[in-house]
Design a protein around this motif. Structure first.
Motif, PDB file in Angstrom:
ATOM      1  N   UNK A   2      -5.266   7.001  14.450  1.00 15.47           N
ATOM      2  CA  UNK A   2      -4.511   6.222  15.446  1.00 15.47           C
ATOM      3  C   UNK A   2      -5.389   5.229  16.196  1.00 15.47           C
ATOM      4  N   UNK A   3      -6.440   4.787  15.534  1.00 15.68           N
ATOM      5  CA  UNK A   3      -7.418   3.899  16.157  1.00 15.68           C
ATOM      6  C   UNK A   3      -7.277   2.515  15.532  1.00 15.68           C
ATOM      7  N   UNK A   4      -6.851   1.541  16.333  1.00 19.12           N
ATOM      8  CA  UNK A   4      -6.618   0.198  15.811  1.00 19.12           C
ATOM      9  C   UNK A   4      -7.917  -0.553  15.544  1.00 19.12           C
ATOM     10  N   UNK A   5      -9.063   0.040  15.854  1.00 15.84           N
ATOM     11  CA  UNK A   5     -10.333  -0.557  15.434  1.00 15.84           C
ATOM     12  C   UNK A   5     -10.503  -0.464  13.924  1.00 15.84           C
ATOM     13  N   UNK A   6      -9.878   0.546  13.318  1.00 12.32           N
ATOM     14  CA  UNK A   6     -10.039   0.787  11.889  1.00 12.32           C
ATOM     15  C   UNK A   6      -8.661   0.789  11.230  1.00 12.32           C
ATOM     16  N   UNK A   7      -8.257  -0.370  10.724  1.00 13.23           N
ATOM     17  CA  UNK A   7      -6.965  -0.524  10.076  1.00 13.23           C
ATOM     18  C   UNK A   7      -7.130  -1.281   8.755  1.00 13.23           C
ATOM     19  N   UNK A   8      -6.162  -1.091   7.878  1.00  6.60           N
ATOM     20  CA  UNK A   8      -6.094  -1.847   6.623  1.00  6.60           C
ATOM     21  C   UNK A   8      -4.665  -2.370   6.484  1.00  6.60           C
ATOM     22  N   UNK A   9      -4.533  -3.662   6.199  1.00  5.68           N
ATOM     23  CA  UNK A   9      -3.210  -4.255   6.002  1.00  5.68           C
ATOM     24  C   UNK A   9      -3.266  -5.271   4.867  1.00  5.68           C
ATOM     25  N   UNK A  10      -2.282  -6.169   4.842  1.00  8.20           N
ATOM     26  CA  UNK A  10      -2.185  -7.174   3.775  1.00  8.20           C
ATOM     27  C   UNK A  10      -2.128  -6.534   2.383  1.00  8.20           C
ATOM     28  N   UNK A  11      -1.345  -5.477   2.262  1.00 12.85           N
ATOM     29  CA  UNK A  11      -1.203  -4.773   0.989  1.00 12.85           C
ATOM     30  C   UNK A  11       0.128  -5.113   0.329  1.00 12.85           C
ATOM     31  N   UNK A  12       0.099  -5.380  -0.954  1.00 14.45           N
ATOM     32  CA  UNK A  12       1.299  -5.627  -1.741  1.00 14.45           C
ATOM     33  C   UNK A  12       1.556  -4.417  -2.640  1.00 14.45           C
ATOM     34  N   UNK A  13       2.819  -4.137  -2.966  1.00 14.78           N
ATOM     35  CA  UNK A  13       3.087  -3.029  -3.894  1.00 14.78           C
ATOM     36  C   UNK A  13       2.431  -3.305  -5.252  1.00 14.78           C
ATOM     37  N   UNK A  14       1.801  -2.278  -5.803  1.00 14.19           N
ATOM     38  CA  UNK A  14       1.206  -2.430  -7.137  1.00 14.19           C
ATOM     39  C   UNK A  14       2.225  -2.169  -8.241  1.00 14.19           C
ATOM     40  N   UNK A  15       3.144  -1.227  -7.962  1.00  9.54           N
ATOM     41  CA  UNK A  15       4.123  -0.843  -8.977  1.00  9.54           C
ATOM     42  C   UNK A  15       5.481  -0.647  -8.310  1.00  9.54           C
ATOM     43  N   UNK A  16       6.531  -0.821  -9.112  1.00 11.15           N
ATOM     44  CA  UNK A  16       7.899  -0.578  -8.670  1.00 11.15           C
ATOM     45  C   UNK A  16       8.503   0.476  -9.597  1.00 11.15           C
ATOM     46  N   UNK A  17       9.116   1.499  -9.006  1.00  9.90           N
ATOM     47  CA  UNK A  17       9.732   2.559  -9.813  1.00  9.90           C
ATOM     48  C   UNK A  17      11.075   2.913  -9.180  1.00  9.90           C
ATOM     49  N   UNK A  18      12.140   2.281  -9.705  1.00  4.35           N
ATOM     50  CA  UNK A  18      13.453   2.505  -9.119  1.00  4.35           C
ATOM     51  C   UNK A  18      13.481   2.028  -7.678  1.00  4.35           C
ATOM     52  N   UNK A  19      13.747   2.952  -6.765  1.00  4.02           N
ATOM     53  CA  UNK A  19      13.765   2.623  -5.332  1.00  4.02           C
ATOM     54  C   UNK A  19      12.466   3.069  -4.658  1.00  4.02           C
ATOM     55  N   UNK A  20      11.379   2.996  -5.411  1.00  2.00           N
ATOM     56  CA  UNK A  20      10.072   3.351  -4.871  1.00  2.00           C
ATOM     57  C   UNK A  20       9.112   2.170  -4.977  1.00  2.00           C
ATOM     58  N   UNK A  21       8.300   2.006  -3.920  1.00  2.68           N
ATOM     59  CA  UNK A  21       7.204   1.045  -3.924  1.00  2.68           C
ATOM     60  C   UNK A  21       5.914   1.845  -3.940  1.00  2.68           C
ATOM     61  N   UNK A  22       5.054   1.617  -4.945  1.00  7.66           N
ATOM     62  CA  UNK A  22       3.845   2.421  -5.101  1.00  7.66           C
ATOM     63  C   UNK A  22       2.617   1.600  -4.733  1.00  7.66           C
ATOM     64  N   UNK A  23       1.815   2.176  -3.862  1.00  4.56           N
ATOM     65  CA  UNK A  23       0.553   1.576  -3.433  1.00  4.56           C
ATOM     66  C   UNK A  23      -0.560   2.533  -3.856  1.00  4.56           C
ATOM     67  N   UNK A  24      -1.105   2.292  -5.036  1.00  4.29           N
ATOM     68  CA  UNK A  24      -2.088   3.191  -5.627  1.00  4.29           C
ATOM     69  C   UNK A  24      -3.486   2.580  -5.631  1.00  4.29           C
TER      70      UNK A  24
END
Length: 416
Positions: free
Chosen positions: A203-225
Motif C-alpha cells: 500500500x505504498x505509492x512510492x513503489x508502484x507499477x502501471x502502464x500495463x496492457x493485457x498480454x492475453x485474452x481468454x473469453x471474459x478474462x484479461x491475463x497479465x502474465x
C-alpha cells in the motif's frame, strides 16, 4: 510585487512541488499529528474503500485549542488532478462540512485535541468510485493537510499470484506479480486503452507499477502474465518497536526516560542488513497501531514521546537516508530524515510519535530522486509482502475514471 519577483516566487514554488517527496499537496504544519485515514474493516490499513463501506479520518492537533476544522472531499482523475465533475455528481449531500467530533487528551504530558469524522455520514455519502482527495481546512478556509483515498465498486474480480523472478540475476532478490481480470458481467470494448491496472507493494505509492496492457485474452478474462515488467524488489521484513508502555524499555527499546517536558524513547541501534541472511519475523508491512497501557482510550489517553532512531554505518556520499513508514504517510522530508553524526559514526533522527506499535525501515534517495528500500535493508525473495492490484476503467466517452475491482496477493504463497 514586481512581475519578475512574482515569476521567481512561482518558479521556486514549482520546484518545491515537483521535487517534493510528499504525497500530500500541502506541507503539513508540525502541530498536526497522527493522521489516520482507513477503512473500518479489521486489519485494513489502507484508504482503499469499497463503495458504501465505512471509513474514518482522525488526527491530533497538539495546539490543543479546540480549533474548528472542516473537511472537503473532491473527486480526482486517474492522474490525481481534480476532476471536472460537480460535487452533486459524486456526493449525496455536501462535500464540505464541519468536523464535530473532537475530544481533548486526558492525563498526557503532551496536550492535544483529537478529531475524527466517519463516512458515510448523514451529510456526506459518496456515490461513485474513483480517486478522491480529502482536505482538512481551518476557519479561514485554509488547507491544513490533505490525504488521498480510493473508492472502488466491484464490477470485476481480480486473481493475483506472486512469483519468484525468472531472471537469474534477481531470482534471490525480487518478486513478480501476475494477475487475471475476470469480467463476465462487463463488456469491455478496448481493454488495452480502457483498462489501466496499478500494482502497489504494501500500500505504498512510492513503489508502484502501471502502464500495463493485457498480454492475453481468454473469453471474459484479461491475463497479465508479465514477469520482469511486474517485478518488485522484495526488500526485507520491517523493523518495529512498541512503546505502549511509555515508561518502560522493551524488546527493541533500550531505555525510556522523562525529559524536561516529554518522554524520550531510545531504540536499540540498527545496522545495515544488506549483507545479512534473511530472517523471518512477523510485521504489519510498514503500518502502525495506536495503543497504550496507560489509559483506556488510545485516541485521547495515549501520550507522545520523542522516538530516537540510530543507524550505525559509514556516511553515504551522494544519498540521503530516511526512516520510512505509514506513520509518516510514506513521505520523505526533514521530519523523518536521518542526519549523520560524524563523531559517533552513525545516522540519527528523533521523531515525535504517539504511543503504539510501529513498523519502519530505512530507505535511501539518490541525487536523481530514486528511492531504494533495499540498499540498507537488503532484499530477499522470501520477504512477506502484500500486493494490491487496482483496476481503473474509463469507458470511451466517459467523463471520469472508475475503479471497478481490487485484487490482493501475498508473497507467503510464492508460485514458482
Amino acid at each position: 510585487m514586481s512581475k519578475i519577483l512574482k515569476t521567481i516566487c512561482f518558479f521556486v514554488t514549482f520546484l518545491i512541488a515537483f521535487f517534493g517527496y510528499s504525497q500530500n499537496q500541502t506541507l503539513e504544519p508540525n502541530y498536526i499529528k497522527t493522521v489516520i485515514l482507513r477503512s473500518n474493516n479489521t486489519n485494513n490499513y489502507a484508504p482503499i474503500i469499497k463503495l458504501g463501506d465505512k471509513f474514518e479520518l482522525s488526527f491530533d492537533d497538539s495546539n490543543a485549542d479546540e480549533t474548528e476544522y472542516y473537511y472537503k472531499i473532491e473527486h480526482c482523475t486517474f492522474n490525481w488532478d481534480i476532476s471536472n465533475l460537480n460535487s452533486s455528481e459524486y456526493i449525496d449531500g455536501f462535500n464540505e462540512d464541519r468536523i464535530r467530533d473532537y475530544q481533548n487528551s486526558f492525563n498526557t504530558l503532551q496536550p492535544y485535541t483529537h478529531y475524527q469524522v466517519s463516512f458515510p455520514n448523514e451529510n456526506t455519502q459518496i456515490k461513485i468510485s474513483g480517486n478522491y482527495l480529502i482536505s482538512v481546512l481551518n476557519e479561514d478556509d485554509e488547507v491544513i493537510f490533505q490525504r488521498k483515498f480510493l473508492v472502488y465498486q466491484p464490477k470485476v474480480t481480480v486473481g493475483v499470484s506472486i512469483h519468484k523472478s525468472r531472471d537469474v540475476a534477481t531470482i534471490e532478490t525480487k518478486q513478480s506479480v501476475e494477475f487475471i481480470i475476470n469480467h463476465p458481467n462487463l463488456v469491455i470494448n478496448n481493454a488495452s486503452e480502457e483498462i489501466k491496472p496499478i500494482i502497489l507493494q504494501n500500500d505504498n505509492w512510492q513503489f508502484t507499477i502501471n502502464n500495463l496492457k493485457p498480454q492475453f485474452y481468454r473469453g471474459t478474462q484479461l491475463l497479465y502474465k508479465y514477469n520482469a515488467k511486474t517485478s518488485f524488489w522484495a526488500g526485507n521484513e520491517f523493523l518495529y518497536f512498541d512503546n505502549k508502555s511509555i515508561r518502560n524499555s522493551s524488546l527493541h527499546i533500550v531505555k525510556s526516560e522523562l525529559g524536561k517536558q516529554l518522554y524520550h524513547t531510545y531504540l536499540y541501534p540498527n545496522e545495515p542488513r544488506s549483507n545479512e541472511p534473511y530472517t523471518l519475523y512477523p510485521d504489519i508491512n510498514g503500518n502502525f497501531i495506536i495503543r497504550t497501557l496507560d489509559g483506556e482510550n488510545p485516541n485521547t489517553d495515549a501520550d507522545y514521546s520523542w522516538v530516537h532512531f540510530t543507524l550505525k554505518m559509514p556516511k553515504l556520499l551522494n544519498e540521503s537516508v530516511y526512516v520510512n513508514g505509514s506513520f509518516n504517510n510514506w513521505k520523505l522530508n526533514d521530519t523523518n530524515r536521518l542526519f549523520y553524526n560524524e563523531k559517533l559514526g552513525q545516522y540519527e533522527a528523533s521523531i515525535l510519535l504517539k504511543q503504539g506499535f510501529y513498523n519502519y525501515d530505512f530507505v535511501t534517495v539518490n541525487k536523481n530522486k530514486n528511492i531504494s528500500n533495499h540498499e540498507i535493508s537488503g532484499s530477499h525473495y522470501q520477504t512477506e509482502n502484500n500486493y494490491t492490484v487496482l483496476v481503473y476503467y474509463k469507458k470511451f466517452g466517459s467523463r471520469y475514471t472508475q475503479i471497478i475491482g481490487v485484487g490482493y496477493g501475498n508473497s507467503k504463497k510464492l508460485t514458482n
